[in-house]
Design a protein around this motif. Sequence first.
Motif, PDB file in Angstrom:
ATOM      1  N   ALA A 174      18.817  -0.746  -4.100  1.00  0.00           N
ATOM      2  CA  ALA A 174      17.771   0.288  -4.097  1.00  0.00           C
ATOM      3  C   ALA A 174      16.688  -0.042  -3.082  1.00  0.00           C
ATOM      4  CB  ALA A 174      17.155   0.432  -5.491  1.00  0.00           C
ATOM      5  N   LEU A 175      16.445  -1.335  -2.836  1.00  0.00           N
ATOM      6  CA  LEU A 175      15.415  -1.709  -1.872  1.00  0.00           C
ATOM      7  C   LEU A 175      15.755  -1.248  -0.457  1.00  0.00           C
ATOM      8  CD1 LEU A 175      14.425  -5.283  -3.081  1.00  0.00           C
ATOM      9  CD2 LEU A 175      13.023  -3.209  -3.165  1.00  0.00           C
ATOM     10  N   SER A 176      16.999  -1.399  -0.060  1.00  0.00           N
ATOM     11  CA  SER A 176      17.374  -1.087   1.319  1.00  0.00           C
ATOM     12  C   SER A 176      17.944   0.309   1.523  1.00  0.00           C
ATOM     13  CB  SER A 176      18.383  -2.112   1.836  1.00  0.00           C
ATOM     14  OG  SER A 176      19.563  -2.062   1.074  1.00  0.00           O
ATOM     15  N   SER A 177      18.261   1.006   0.419  1.00  0.00           N
ATOM     16  CA  SER A 177      18.868   2.329   0.605  1.00  0.00           C
ATOM     17  C   SER A 177      18.495   3.323  -0.485  1.00  0.00           C
ATOM     18  CB  SER A 177      20.393   2.199   0.676  1.00  0.00           C
ATOM     19  OG  SER A 177      20.892   1.660  -0.535  1.00  0.00           O
ATOM     20  N   GLY A 178      17.503   3.016  -1.282  1.00  0.00           N
ATOM     21  CA  GLY A 178      17.126   3.914  -2.373  1.00  0.00           C
ATOM     22  C   GLY A 178      16.111   4.959  -1.960  1.00  0.00           C
ATOM     23  N   VAL A 179      15.947   5.929  -2.819  1.00  0.00           N
ATOM     24  CA  VAL A 179      14.927   6.951  -2.620  1.00  0.00           C
ATOM     25  C   VAL A 179      13.563   6.300  -2.804  1.00  0.00           C
ATOM     26  CG1 VAL A 179      13.990   9.115  -3.523  1.00  0.00           C
ATOM     27  CG2 VAL A 179      16.465   8.771  -3.413  1.00  0.00           C
ATOM     28  N   ARG A 180      12.653   6.568  -1.893  1.00  0.00           N
ATOM     29  CA  ARG A 180      11.308   5.976  -1.906  1.00  0.00           C
ATOM     30  C   ARG A 180      10.339   6.963  -2.550  1.00  0.00           C
ATOM     31  NH1 ARG A 180       9.041   1.959   0.745  1.00  0.00           N
ATOM     32  NH2 ARG A 180       6.815   2.049   1.153  1.00  0.00           N
ATOM     33  N   LEU A 181       9.700   6.537  -3.645  1.00  0.00           N
ATOM     34  CA  LEU A 181       8.752   7.391  -4.356  1.00  0.00           C
ATOM     35  C   LEU A 181       7.396   6.697  -4.468  1.00  0.00           C
ATOM     36  CD1 LEU A 181      11.230   8.269  -7.244  1.00  0.00           C
ATOM     37  CD2 LEU A 181      10.624   9.744  -5.323  1.00  0.00           C
ATOM     38  N   PRO A 182       6.449   7.022  -3.597  1.00  0.00           N
ATOM     39  CA  PRO A 182       5.119   6.425  -3.706  1.00  0.00           C
ATOM     40  C   PRO A 182       4.437   6.882  -5.005  1.00  0.00           C
ATOM     41  CG  PRO A 182       5.446   7.428  -1.552  1.00  0.00           C
ATOM     42  CD  PRO A 182       6.579   7.869  -2.419  1.00  0.00           C
ATOM     43  N   LEU A 183       3.993   5.942  -5.808  1.00  0.00           N
ATOM     44  CA  LEU A 183       3.366   6.246  -7.090  1.00  0.00           C
ATOM     45  C   LEU A 183       1.845   6.112  -7.050  1.00  0.00           C
ATOM     46  CD1 LEU A 183       5.873   4.333  -9.414  1.00  0.00           C
ATOM     47  CD2 LEU A 183       5.887   6.765  -8.792  1.00  0.00           C
ATOM     48  N   LEU A 184       1.361   5.112  -6.339  1.00  0.00           N
ATOM     49  CA  LEU A 184      -0.076   4.881  -6.204  1.00  0.00           C
ATOM     50  C   LEU A 184      -0.337   4.445  -4.770  1.00  0.00           C
ATOM     51  CD1 LEU A 184      -2.948   4.524  -7.427  1.00  0.00           C
ATOM     52  CD2 LEU A 184      -2.281   2.173  -7.976  1.00  0.00           C
ATOM     53  N   LEU A 232       3.600 -12.657   3.069  1.00  0.00           N
ATOM     54  CA  LEU A 232       4.496 -12.352   1.948  1.00  0.00           C
ATOM     55  C   LEU A 232       4.386 -10.889   1.527  1.00  0.00           C
ATOM     56  CD1 LEU A 232       4.071 -15.660  -0.063  1.00  0.00           C
ATOM     57  CD2 LEU A 232       6.091 -14.914   1.232  1.00  0.00           C
ATOM     58  N   ALA A 233       3.176 -10.352   1.541  1.00  0.00           N
ATOM     59  CA  ALA A 233       2.999  -8.928   1.219  1.00  0.00           C
ATOM     60  C   ALA A 233       3.690  -8.059   2.269  1.00  0.00           C
ATOM     61  CB  ALA A 233       1.514  -8.591   1.120  1.00  0.00           C
ATOM     62  N   ALA A 234       3.526  -8.418   3.548  1.00  0.00           N
ATOM     63  CA  ALA A 234       4.167  -7.655   4.625  1.00  0.00           C
ATOM     64  C   ALA A 234       5.687  -7.709   4.505  1.00  0.00           C
ATOM     65  CB  ALA A 234       3.716  -8.185   5.982  1.00  0.00           C
ATOM     66  N   LEU A 235       6.220  -8.880   4.199  1.00  0.00           N
ATOM     67  CA  LEU A 235       7.670  -9.011   4.037  1.00  0.00           C
ATOM     68  C   LEU A 235       8.161  -8.210   2.827  1.00  0.00           C
ATOM     69  CD1 LEU A 235       8.156 -12.790   4.864  1.00  0.00           C
ATOM     70  CD2 LEU A 235       8.919 -10.827   6.234  1.00  0.00           C
ATOM     71  N   GLY A 236       7.391  -8.220   1.740  1.00  0.00           N
ATOM     72  CA  GLY A 236       7.752  -7.421   0.570  1.00  0.00           C
ATOM     73  C   GLY A 236       7.808  -5.943   0.895  1.00  0.00           C
ATOM     74  N   TYR A 237       6.848  -5.475   1.668  1.00  0.00           N
ATOM     75  CA  TYR A 237       6.848  -4.074   2.093  1.00  0.00           C
ATOM     76  C   TYR A 237       8.040  -3.813   3.010  1.00  0.00           C
ATOM     77  CZ  TYR A 237       5.082   0.365   3.945  1.00  0.00           C
ATOM     78  OH  TYR A 237       4.947   1.685   4.300  1.00  0.00           O
ATOM     79  N   LEU A 238       8.247  -4.699   3.961  1.00  0.00           N
ATOM     80  CA  LEU A 238       9.312  -4.543   4.947  1.00  0.00           C
ATOM     81  C   LEU A 238      10.681  -4.406   4.279  1.00  0.00           C
ATOM     82  CD1 LEU A 238       9.353  -4.657   8.132  1.00  0.00           C
ATOM     83  CD2 LEU A 238      10.124  -7.007   7.859  1.00  0.00           C
ATOM     84  N   VAL A 239      10.981  -5.273   3.315  1.00  0.00           N
ATOM     85  CA  VAL A 239      12.311  -5.229   2.694  1.00  0.00           C
ATOM     86  C   VAL A 239      12.488  -4.034   1.765  1.00  0.00           C
ATOM     87  CG1 VAL A 239      12.616  -7.730   2.905  1.00  0.00           C
ATOM     88  CG2 VAL A 239      11.837  -6.769   0.732  1.00  0.00           C
ATOM     89  N   SER A 240      11.402  -3.315   1.479  1.00  0.00           N
ATOM     90  CA  SER A 240      11.535  -2.121   0.644  1.00  0.00           C
ATOM     91  C   SER A 240      11.827  -0.871   1.473  1.00  0.00           C
ATOM     92  CB  SER A 240      10.262  -1.904  -0.183  1.00  0.00           C
ATOM     93  OG  SER A 240       9.211  -1.389   0.620  1.00  0.00           O
ATOM     94  N   LEU A 241      11.896  -1.028   2.783  1.00  0.00           N
ATOM     95  CA  LEU A 241      12.176   0.104   3.656  1.00  0.00           C
ATOM     96  C   LEU A 241      13.684   0.256   3.850  1.00  0.00           C
ATOM     97  CD1 LEU A 241       9.424  -0.534   6.357  1.00  0.00           C
ATOM     98  CD2 LEU A 241       9.326   0.982   4.374  1.00  0.00           C
ATOM     99  N   ASP A 242      14.143   1.498   3.884  1.00  0.00           N
ATOM    100  CA  ASP A 242      15.572   1.765   4.092  1.00  0.00           C
ATOM    101  C   ASP A 242      15.973   1.355   5.497  1.00  0.00           C
ATOM    102  OD1 ASP A 242      15.488   2.841   1.593  1.00  0.00           O
ATOM    103  OD2 ASP A 242      16.030   4.874   2.183  1.00  0.00           O
TER     104      ASP A 242
END
Length: 189
Positions: free
Chosen positions: A160-170, A95-105
């Motif tokens: 935003a998940l599939s096409s937003g600007v990605r800003l790593p915060l932590l 589930l964590a891997a899928l959550g990361y995966l779907v946040s990629l453009d």
Amino acid sequence: ECWDDAAGPEANAKEIASYYAEVEGLGPQFDSLLDFPLQSVLNDTFAGQGSLADTEAWLQRTAATYGPGALPTYFLDNHDLARFADRGGDRAHLLAALGYLVSLDGPVVLFYGTETGLGGGDAKEGFTDSGRLPMPWSTLDRELVGQTSAILKARIAHPALSSGVRLPLLVEDRVLVVAKKDGAETLLV
């Protein structure tokens, strides 16, 4: 698909980048290619052998290598590779891997059975036919299928998940918080 089983992720990323290169008057040779290098890194990270900080650094490094016109296709497993579940990834890791995966453009591919934690093959590195398992229709993990469906629906509901600007915060070895921003929408992943 561009993948040299004998080469490591770094060499494969460089080879993939060559197919994103512009052809004069025509544009890139391919719009999208399966991102085998990131697939390998994601499996290592989310099955517990890798660092989220290293994964995020890898993602940024390959984005720069591929160039601004590249649109990699992301995935966790396929018919030529060991399944995620066979590499040590349990339900929470999946589930964590899928959550990361779907946040990629860009495009995401979910291979049949991944959504239900299908496993039972050989977990070896590189090419293997062990991922070609029959779908266990009578014993599906319905709860996991529902959780996977919810993750995919969130991607559809929030562009935003599939096409937003990605800003790593932590960014730490075991913790990663990213903001995804598209217009007025900002999401935390």
